[in-house]
Design a protein around this motif. Structure first.
Motif, PDB file in Angstrom:
ATOM      1  N   LYS A   1       0.816  -1.213   0.000  1.00 42.61           N
ATOM      2  CA  LYS A   1       0.000   0.000   0.000  1.00 42.61           C
ATOM      3  C   LYS A   1       0.851   1.266   0.000  1.00 42.61           C
ATOM      4  O   LYS A   1       0.507   2.254  -0.633  1.00 42.61           O
ATOM      5  CB  LYS A   1      -0.931   0.004   1.222  1.00 42.61           C
ATOM      6  CG  LYS A   1      -2.023  -1.051   1.165  1.00 42.61           C
ATOM      7  CD  LYS A   1      -2.934  -0.944   2.380  1.00 42.61           C
ATOM      8  CE  LYS A   1      -4.054  -1.975   2.324  1.00 42.61           C
ATOM      9  NZ  LYS A   1      -4.944  -1.893   3.507  1.00 42.61           N
ATOM     10  N   GLU A   2       1.982   1.221   0.719  1.00 41.78           N
ATOM     11  CA  GLU A   2       2.754   2.445   0.941  1.00 41.78           C
ATOM     12  C   GLU A   2       3.770   2.730  -0.160  1.00 41.78           C
ATOM     13  O   GLU A   2       3.993   3.890  -0.515  1.00 41.78           O
ATOM     14  CB  GLU A   2       3.482   2.362   2.284  1.00 41.78           C
ATOM     15  CG  GLU A   2       2.539   2.326   3.470  1.00 41.78           C
ATOM     16  CD  GLU A   2       3.250   2.040   4.783  1.00 41.78           C
ATOM     17  OE1 GLU A   2       2.830   2.607   5.820  1.00 41.78           O
ATOM     18  OE2 GLU A   2       4.220   1.260   4.770  1.00 41.78           O
ATOM     19  N   PHE A   3       4.405   1.682  -0.717  1.00 39.89           N
ATOM     20  CA  PHE A   3       5.492   1.921  -1.667  1.00 39.89           C
ATOM     21  C   PHE A   3       5.035   2.556  -2.987  1.00 39.89           C
ATOM     22  O   PHE A   3       5.725   3.446  -3.502  1.00 39.89           O
ATOM     23  CB  PHE A   3       6.251   0.624  -1.957  1.00 39.89           C
ATOM     24  CG  PHE A   3       7.435   0.833  -2.851  1.00 39.89           C
ATOM     25  CD1 PHE A   3       8.583   1.469  -2.395  1.00 39.89           C
ATOM     26  CD2 PHE A   3       7.406   0.425  -4.181  1.00 39.89           C
ATOM     27  CE1 PHE A   3       9.672   1.673  -3.225  1.00 39.89           C
ATOM     28  CE2 PHE A   3       8.487   0.622  -5.014  1.00 39.89           C
ATOM     29  CZ  PHE A   3       9.630   1.248  -4.540  1.00 39.89           C
ATOM     30  N   PRO A   4       3.904   2.130  -3.589  1.00 41.25           N
ATOM     31  CA  PRO A   4       3.528   2.738  -4.874  1.00 41.25           C
ATOM     32  C   PRO A   4       3.445   4.257  -4.832  1.00 41.25           C
ATOM     33  O   PRO A   4       3.863   4.933  -5.785  1.00 41.25           O
ATOM     34  CB  PRO A   4       2.163   2.104  -5.175  1.00 41.25           C
ATOM     35  CG  PRO A   4       2.225   0.770  -4.501  1.00 41.25           C
ATOM     36  CD  PRO A   4       2.993   1.021  -3.230  1.00 41.25           C
ATOM     37  N   LEU A   5       2.912   4.805  -3.748  1.00 40.77           N
ATOM     38  CA  LEU A   5       2.796   6.261  -3.660  1.00 40.77           C
ATOM     39  C   LEU A   5       4.167   6.921  -3.517  1.00 40.77           C
ATOM     40  O   LEU A   5       4.417   7.985  -4.103  1.00 40.77           O
ATOM     41  CB  LEU A   5       1.900   6.645  -2.485  1.00 40.77           C
ATOM     42  CG  LEU A   5       0.412   6.289  -2.630  1.00 40.77           C
ATOM     43  CD1 LEU A   5      -0.345   6.653  -1.357  1.00 40.77           C
ATOM     44  CD2 LEU A   5      -0.199   6.998  -3.837  1.00 40.77           C
ATOM     45  N   ILE A   6       5.050   6.279  -2.749  1.00 44.51           N
ATOM     46  CA  ILE A   6       6.406   6.818  -2.610  1.00 44.51           C
ATOM     47  C   ILE A   6       7.129   6.756  -3.957  1.00 44.51           C
ATOM     48  O   ILE A   6       7.767   7.723  -4.390  1.00 44.51           O
ATOM     49  CB  ILE A   6       7.196   6.036  -1.541  1.00 44.51           C
ATOM     50  CG1 ILE A   6       6.511   6.116  -0.176  1.00 44.51           C
ATOM     51  CG2 ILE A   6       8.629   6.540  -1.461  1.00 44.51           C
ATOM     52  CD1 ILE A   6       6.410   7.499   0.385  1.00 44.51           C
ATOM     53  N   ARG A   7       7.020   5.614  -4.634  1.00 47.24           N
ATOM     54  CA  ARG A   7       7.684   5.439  -5.931  1.00 47.24           C
ATOM     55  C   ARG A   7       7.123   6.389  -6.980  1.00 47.24           C
ATOM     56  O   ARG A   7       7.844   6.846  -7.884  1.00 47.24           O
ATOM     57  CB  ARG A   7       7.545   3.982  -6.383  1.00 47.24           C
ATOM     58  CG  ARG A   7       8.094   3.678  -7.772  1.00 47.24           C
ATOM     59  CD  ARG A   7       9.576   4.036  -7.897  1.00 47.24           C
ATOM     60  NE  ARG A   7      10.058   3.758  -9.237  1.00 47.24           N
ATOM     61  CZ  ARG A   7       9.912   4.572 -10.270  1.00 47.24           C
ATOM     62  NH1 ARG A   7       9.281   5.740 -10.095  1.00 47.24           N
ATOM     63  NH2 ARG A   7      10.385   4.260 -11.447  1.00 47.24           N
ATOM     64  N   ALA A   8       5.849   6.712  -6.881  1.00 45.95           N
ATOM     65  CA  ALA A   8       5.234   7.633  -7.834  1.00 45.95           C
ATOM     66  C   ALA A   8       5.903   9.002  -7.795  1.00 45.95           C
ATOM     67  O   ALA A   8       5.935   9.714  -8.808  1.00 45.95           O
ATOM     68  CB  ALA A   8       3.741   7.771  -7.545  1.00 45.95           C
ATOM     69  N   SER A   9       6.469   9.371  -6.654  1.00 46.24           N
ATOM     70  CA  SER A   9       7.185  10.644  -6.560  1.00 46.24           C
ATOM     71  C   SER A   9       8.384  10.660  -7.502  1.00 46.24           C
ATOM     72  O   SER A   9       8.768  11.713  -8.014  1.00 46.24           O
ATOM     73  CB  SER A   9       7.659  10.876  -5.118  1.00 46.24           C
ATOM     74  OG  SER A   9       6.572  10.909  -4.227  1.00 46.24           O
ATOM     75  N   GLY A  10       9.000   9.491  -7.716  1.00 40.28           N
ATOM     76  CA  GLY A  10      10.096   9.405  -8.671  1.00 40.28           C
ATOM     77  C   GLY A  10       9.647   9.705 -10.081  1.00 40.28           C
ATOM     78  O   GLY A  10      10.333  10.434 -10.817  1.00 40.28           O
ATOM     79  N   SER A  11       8.496   9.176 -10.465  1.00 37.09           N
ATOM     80  CA  SER A  11       7.959   9.467 -11.794  1.00 37.09           C
ATOM     81  C   SER A  11       7.668  10.951 -11.947  1.00 37.09           C
ATOM     82  O   SER A  11       7.895  11.534 -13.006  1.00 37.09           O
ATOM     83  CB  SER A  11       6.680   8.650 -12.036  1.00 37.09           C
ATOM     84  OG  SER A  11       6.961   7.264 -12.008  1.00 37.09           O
ATOM     85  N   VAL A  12       7.182  11.559 -10.863  1.00 37.58           N
ATOM     86  CA  VAL A  12       6.919  13.001 -10.895  1.00 37.58           C
ATOM     87  C   VAL A  12       8.220  13.768 -11.120  1.00 37.58           C
ATOM     88  O   VAL A  12       8.269  14.730 -11.892  1.00 37.58           O
ATOM     89  CB  VAL A  12       6.235  13.457  -9.586  1.00 37.58           C
ATOM     90  CG1 VAL A  12       6.116  14.973  -9.545  1.00 37.58           C
ATOM     91  CG2 VAL A  12       4.867  12.819  -9.468  1.00 37.58           C
ATOM     92  N   GLY A  13       9.302  13.337 -10.461  1.00 37.90           N
ATOM     93  CA  GLY A  13      10.599  13.995 -10.646  1.00 37.90           C
ATOM     94  C   GLY A  13      11.068  13.921 -12.082  1.00 37.90           C
ATOM     95  O   GLY A  13      11.554  14.910 -12.649  1.00 37.90           O
ATOM     96  N   TRP A  14      10.938  12.743 -12.694  1.00 36.37           N
ATOM     97  CA  TRP A  14      11.320  12.559 -14.102  1.00 36.37           C
ATOM     98  C   TRP A  14      10.484  13.462 -15.006  1.00 36.37           C
ATOM     99  O   TRP A  14      11.005  14.112 -15.922  1.00 36.37           O
ATOM    100  CB  TRP A  14      11.132  11.088 -14.472  1.00 36.37           C
ATOM    101  CG  TRP A  14      11.668  10.700 -15.814  1.00 36.37           C
ATOM    102  CD1 TRP A  14      11.201  11.108 -17.047  1.00 36.37           C
ATOM    103  CD2 TRP A  14      12.784   9.840 -16.099  1.00 36.37           C
ATOM    104  NE1 TRP A  14      11.940  10.539 -18.057  1.00 36.37           N
ATOM    105  CE2 TRP A  14      12.917   9.756 -17.502  1.00 36.37           C
ATOM    106  CE3 TRP A  14      13.655   9.123 -15.294  1.00 36.37           C
ATOM    107  CZ2 TRP A  14      13.904   8.973 -18.119  1.00 36.37           C
ATOM    108  CZ3 TRP A  14      14.640   8.348 -15.907  1.00 36.37           C
ATOM    109  CH2 TRP A  14      14.760   8.286 -17.298  1.00 36.37           C
TER     110      TRP A  14
END
Length: 407
Positions: free
Chosen positions: A127-140
């Motif tokens: 539940k928690e990791f997808p939202l954290i990882r999505a921040s990486g996509s936002v950075g890109w």
């Protein structure tokens, strides 16, 4: 996980992928302006593939055993910042390759380290990791939009941005949650890390078909990763880096819907569609243009990235988890990552550079012929894969860990 920790980890992921996205996409356009040949540009993109091969060895044999993850993340990014700044000043192919390789060897392990830091703070990773990882996509996406609208893709400024962001993350990492080494005292071999034990899976004909097809498709993906940006810029696309972020939006959507497609279509169909999507992408690029309505083909070639990445790379990892015996699942995942992101991308970067040079004359590059080769190659591989591949547990004898160690 409390809100403050979520914010800290999200900022970490944002900067982690902003650093990569700042230089990786636009590098071909910059090197083309410097006068690098297709082969020399391909060599530059080999660096990340080579680093991807070395990275799991570094993380598994050193980082997991001796150093806290956040401290090593900081050091690697600080060293990487200096190296990327040096890269931005180099205009000769030979030195450029070696310094960029040194940088890539510093950067690629940080992907695993960032994940380790995040997972160590989570109680429910699903539940928690997808939202954290999505921040990486936002950075890109953010850095891609900036580079495109600022029209600085053919300069060294993207590399300077990467160096600056790496410096910021290097300092920031010292303040991340403490993540002690989890492999201290455990004996780990290079073979364990690279998944050599999983080579036994190759005795199963269907797994072998999957691995060979994945290797060949991964080679074709290097055409896009290495030369899409320079192609679009040379062909007159406006705000190219910004437009290409559409691929990351698409990727996020398709990955989020992957479970739905698995249930409706099945793994074999999903992976086949992923392979054929790469073929479709290259046909669209070969026959697209900068004027309406042909420019719509270009946009579709970019947006289809979610299908290309999610249905091929992510679905492939799910297939490996499904068919590999539990005793060697981790090794099997390491093995397929080595085949695709390591060997496949390295061979593909070299191969794509040679093809670009082959179709380059004094009049310019014949992009139609360049794109048609991976288009046809991916099409043939996808069809053959669909005809001869079946999804079923790999039929090989797998020794229990105790038995294997006793021998």
């Amino acid at each position: 996980m409390n809100t403050a920790t979520k914010i800290n980890l999200s900022v970490m992921m944002f900067l982690e992928f902003l650093v990569w996205g700042a230089w990786f996409v636009t590098m071909s356009t910059y090197l083309g302006k410097l006068g690098f040949t297709g082969g020399q540009i391909g060599n530059a993109y080999i660096t990340t593939a080579v680093a991807a091969i070395i990275s799991p060895i570094f993380v598994g044999m050193i980082a997991d055993k001796f150093f806290p993850a956040q401290g090593l993340l900081a050091i690697l990014h600080l060293v990487g910042a200096a190296l990327m700044y040096w890269v931005s000043t180099i205009e000769t192919p030979g030195l450029f390759f070696w310094v960029l390789l040194a940088y890539a060897i510093c950067y690629m392990p940080t992907l695993a380290l960032a994940n380790a830091i995040a997972f160590n703070q989570m109680t429910d990773s699903e539940k928690e990791f997808p939202l954290i990882r999505a921040s990486g996509s936002v950075g890109w996406i953010v850095v891609g939009l900036f580079l495109g609208f600022a029209r600085i893709e053919d300069t060294n400024i993207p590399m300077l941005i990467a160096a600056g962001a790496s410096l910021v993350l290097g300092v920031y990492a010292f303040f991340l949650p403490h993540t002690p080494p989890k492999g201290a005292g455990k004996k780990v071999t290079v073979g364990d890390i690279l998944g050599v034990e999983a080579l036994r899976l190759m005795k199963d004909q269907y797994f072998a078909i999957f691995v060979i097809a994945s290797l060949l498709i991964s080679m074709t993906t290097s055409f896009y990763f290495g030369f899409a940006n320079i192609y679009f810029n040379e062909s007159g696309m406006q705000y190219t880096a910004a437009v290409m972020t559409g691929g990351q939006f698409s990727e996020a959507i398709f990955i989020a819907l992957l479970a739905f497609f698995f249930a409706k279509l099945g793994i074999k169909t999903i992976i086949t569609l992923g392979m054929l999507a790469w073929s479709a992408r290259y046909f669209l690029m070969a026959y697209g243009g900068n004027d309406m309505p042909l420019v719509l083909l270009w946009y579709l070639a970019i947006i289809i990235h979610g299908l290309c990445f999610g249905f091929f790379f992510i679905a492939g990892q799910v297939y490996v988890e499904k068919v590999a015996p539990k005793a060697i699942q981790a090794g099997a995942q390491g093995f397929i990552a080595l085949v695709t992101f390591g060997i496949g991308h390295a061979l593909g970067a070299k191969f794509s550079g040679l093809i670009v040079d082959l179709f380059t004359t004094e009049a310019g590059r014949n992009w139609t012929n360049i794109w048609l080769l991976p288009a046809v190659m991916s099409l043939v591989i996808g069809i053959l894969f669909f005809l001869f591949f079946k999804v079923k547990p790999a039929e090989i004898p797998v020794e229990a860990p105790e038995e294997a160690s006793a021998q």
